[in-house]
Write a protein that holds these residues in place. Structure first.
Motif, PDB file in Angstrom:
ATOM      1  N   ALA A 105       1.530  21.943 -13.195  1.00 37.16           N
ATOM      2  CA  ALA A 105       0.605  21.040 -12.504  1.00 37.16           C
ATOM      3  C   ALA A 105      -0.611  21.805 -11.998  1.00 37.16           C
ATOM      4  O   ALA A 105      -1.744  21.300 -12.036  1.00 37.16           O
ATOM      5  N   ASP A 106      -0.403  23.021 -11.523  1.00 37.07           N
ATOM      6  CA  ASP A 106      -1.523  23.862 -11.064  1.00 37.07           C
ATOM      7  C   ASP A 106      -2.434  24.219 -12.231  1.00 37.07           C
ATOM      8  O   ASP A 106      -3.665  24.172 -12.109  1.00 37.07           O
ATOM      9  N   TRP A 107      -1.836  24.561 -13.363  1.00 36.35           N
ATOM     10  CA  TRP A 107      -2.648  24.848 -14.548  1.00 36.35           C
ATOM     11  C   TRP A 107      -3.519  23.639 -14.904  1.00 36.35           C
ATOM     12  O   TRP A 107      -4.732  23.774 -15.095  1.00 36.35           O
ATOM     13  N   VAL A 328      -7.172  30.693 -22.244  1.00 36.46           N
ATOM     14  CA  VAL A 328      -6.595  31.257 -21.029  1.00 36.46           C
ATOM     15  C   VAL A 328      -5.328  32.010 -21.437  1.00 36.46           C
ATOM     16  O   VAL A 328      -4.508  31.476 -22.192  1.00 36.46           O
ATOM     17  N   GLY A 329      -5.167  33.230 -20.943  1.00 33.36           N
ATOM     18  CA  GLY A 329      -3.983  34.026 -21.242  1.00 33.36           C
ATOM     19  C   GLY A 329      -3.196  34.303 -19.977  1.00 33.36           C
ATOM     20  O   GLY A 329      -3.508  35.240 -19.245  1.00 33.36           O
ATOM     21  N   PRO A 330      -2.187  33.498 -19.661  1.00 38.33           N
ATOM     22  CA  PRO A 330      -1.412  33.704 -18.432  1.00 38.33           C
ATOM     23  C   PRO A 330      -0.575  34.982 -18.479  1.00 38.33           C
ATOM     24  O   PRO A 330      -0.227  35.489 -19.550  1.00 38.33           O
ATOM     25  N   THR A 335       1.470  33.058 -13.841  1.00 37.54           N
ATOM     26  CA  THR A 335       0.236  32.964 -13.070  1.00 37.54           C
ATOM     27  C   THR A 335      -0.960  33.231 -13.974  1.00 37.54           C
ATOM     28  O   THR A 335      -0.867  33.989 -14.947  1.00 37.54           O
ATOM     29  N   ILE A 336      -2.075  32.610 -13.647  1.00 34.34           N
ATOM     30  CA  ILE A 336      -3.317  32.838 -14.378  1.00 34.34           C
ATOM     31  C   ILE A 336      -4.070  33.966 -13.678  1.00 34.34           C
ATOM     32  O   ILE A 336      -4.326  33.882 -12.477  1.00 34.34           O
ATOM     33  N   GLU A 338      -6.558  36.425 -11.896  1.00 35.74           N
ATOM     34  CA  GLU A 338      -7.640  36.021 -10.999  1.00 35.74           C
ATOM     35  C   GLU A 338      -8.995  36.048 -11.692  1.00 35.74           C
ATOM     36  O   GLU A 338      -9.838  35.181 -11.449  1.00 35.74           O
ATOM     37  N   ILE A 339      -9.221  37.014 -12.559  1.00 37.06           N
ATOM     38  CA  ILE A 339     -10.521  37.094 -13.232  1.00 37.06           C
ATOM     39  C   ILE A 339     -10.749  35.868 -14.112  1.00 37.06           C
ATOM     40  O   ILE A 339     -11.882  35.375 -14.232  1.00 37.06           O
ATOM     41  N   GLN A 340      -9.682  35.352 -14.706  1.00 33.37           N
ATOM     42  CA  GLN A 340      -9.786  34.134 -15.512  1.00 33.37           C
ATOM     43  C   GLN A 340      -9.914  32.900 -14.626  1.00 33.37           C
ATOM     44  O   GLN A 340     -10.715  31.998 -14.898  1.00 33.37           O
ATOM     45  N   ARG A 341      -9.147  32.865 -13.549  1.00 33.10           N
ATOM     46  CA  ARG A 341      -9.217  31.727 -12.627  1.00 33.10           C
ATOM     47  C   ARG A 341     -10.615  31.602 -12.024  1.00 33.10           C
ATOM     48  O   ARG A 341     -11.163  30.495 -11.908  1.00 33.10           O
TER      49      ARG A 341
END
Length: 448
Positions: A105-107, A328-330, A335-336, A338-341
């Motif tokens: 859901a967060d993703w 996106v590469g989790p 977790t994703i 931070e640099i991608q988030r």
């Protein structure tokens, strides 16, 4: 019908108008998540399409290709694997992959905020590990080992809850587990000489994709590399039969172009590779925020695009008639990074204003107005108006746009959002760029 009797005319019967939802979907999110997310290691040497084969494969920047790269004698990845993991079997990473902080859901909330229209998770990459209980995989999937979850089902539900379209990636062209070959060191081996072409693998892949279609009812089938040649027919377990089944389940569905010389709804490019496909009527460019699709712990800010740079890349693609599939590469824990988030959040802040001008946009007719690099300008056609996206790569605050006053109502041009301000001049527009803009300034120019 067998492979030998499937003619171009047979494939052409599958041709159809691209559905309106896809025409109006400028932006998608790709997800590469797998056992390769445990070692999460590759050399970030550059973008696909800019590096010759020998260097590319031996120093592969794609972390999801770790299983291939560690088998190339003398590669830095092989040395890393020996030093850090003692050269252990690749499948040990499946058991170490726990996804303990995975929150679909967060993703989906993040992807929605970033402005995405569709989401395409990998269901099985070239390592052959399935992210659902795929038929014929035994326990070598995420339901029975590692995360012990139907990751595709969870992502599909979360994406649907946010009103986004679902695509599914599948590696039909390669499976290093069920059809092992020597490690790839050339593009020819990937696309021809060392890919499985036999009927047994064609049936295996067919059963997987039909299962995905039936279980999750995707809107996009995103195959990779190729399809086994013995399966390119309209008989039992044939690719033509697979396409017909998909369209019967989802008449508004689309398929990409990586099925060999068979059928497609749209073409693809990847980073700087296959750019010739960007001249087709429907096309999509895919790339990562860095140089890898799978999470690569070696990458830092110097290899990664910011939200503002993503906004420019997306705008450039749309201005040329394309769609942008951003990966996106989790991490292995779900977790994703931070640099991608941060990049996705930054893009989303700009898309809150900009997306309405990208949805349904088309390239502006040649001769109406020109793109440029400094100042950075891209144009789209919105029917009664043209929209300019303006930035300054050199850090300047002024951008002059020369336009034919006979074709535009220059005095009615307006700036949208927090990117800048605009005023008409005798021969065009003058844009003042605000210093803290989240992306290119958005200038609406009514047509005369």
């Amino acid at each position: 019908m067998t492979d030998s009797t499937a003619t171009p005319e047979d494939w052409n019967k599958l041709s159809r108008a691209v559905p309106e939802w896809f025409q109006n979907a400028p932006f998608g999110i790709f997800i590469h998540w797998g056992a390769y997310s445990v070692p999460a290691w590759a050399e970030p040497i550059g973008a696909l399409g800019t590096i010759e084969d020998h260097e590319w494969f031996t120093h592969n920047p794609y972390a999801e290709w770790y299983y291939n790269t560690i088998r190339i004698d003398g590669s830095p990845a092989q040395q890393h694997h020996r030093e850090v993991f003692g050269g252990e079997d690749y499948d040990a990473f499946l058991d170490q992959w726990k996804a303990e902080q995975f929150d679909p859901a967060d993703w989906a909330e993040l992807f929605k905020f970033a402005g995405a229209d569709y989401v395409v998770p990998t269901t099985k990459h070239h390592d052959g590990i399935a992210l659902w209980d795929a038929p014929g995989t035994g326990e070598r999937n995420t339901v029975h080992r590692g995360p012990r979850r139907d990751l595709i089902g969870e992502i599909a539900r979360a994406v649907d809850d946010k009103g986004l379209k679902l695509g599914l990636y599948y590696s039909g062209g390669l499976d290093w587990h069920v059809r092992p070959f020597p490690p790839h060191v050339t593009s020819e081996s990937v696309h021809d000489t060392s890919r499985p072409k036999d009927a047994g693998y064609a049936e295996y892949a067919y059963n997987h994709v039909v299962d995905l279609v039936d279980k999750y009812q995707p809107d996009v089938l995103w195959n990779d590399i190729e399809w086994p040649d013995a399966g390119k027919h309209f008989g039992e377990h044939g690719l033509g039969t697979l396409f017909e089944h998909f369209y019967s389940i989802n008449p508004q569905g689309v398929v990409n172009d990586r099925w060999g010389a068979t059928h497609k709804d749209y073409a693809t490019s990847e980073y700087e590779a296959a750019r010739e496909n960007e001249s087709e009527s429907e096309w999509e460019n895919c790339r990562g925020i860095g140089f890898s699709f799978g999470y690569n712990q070696v990458e830092g800010p110097e290899q990664s695009l910011t939200g503002r740079q993503l906004a420019r890349h997306l705008t450039d693609v749309v201005s040329r008639g394309g769609h942008f599939l951003l990966n996106v590469g989790p991490r292995a824990d779900g977790t994703i990074p931070e640099i991608q988030r941060q990049a996705l959040t930054g893009l989303g802040e700009w898309m809150a204003t900009a997306k309405q001008y990208l949805v349904g946009a088309r390239p502006l007719q040649d001769g109406m107005a020109a793109s440029s690099e400094d100042p950075w300008i891209r144009w789209v056609d919105r029917g009664t108006e043209a929209v300019a996206f303006v930035d300054s790569p050199g850090g300047g605050t002024e951008a002059a746009i020369k336009l034919d006053a006979g074709r535009f109502s220059l005095s009615q041009a307006v700036a949208e959002g927090a990117g800048g301000t605009v005023e008409a001049t005798g021969d065009g527009l003058n844009v003042t760029l605000l210093p803290d803009r989240p992306g290119p300034a958005i200038i609406r120019v009514p047509k005369a």
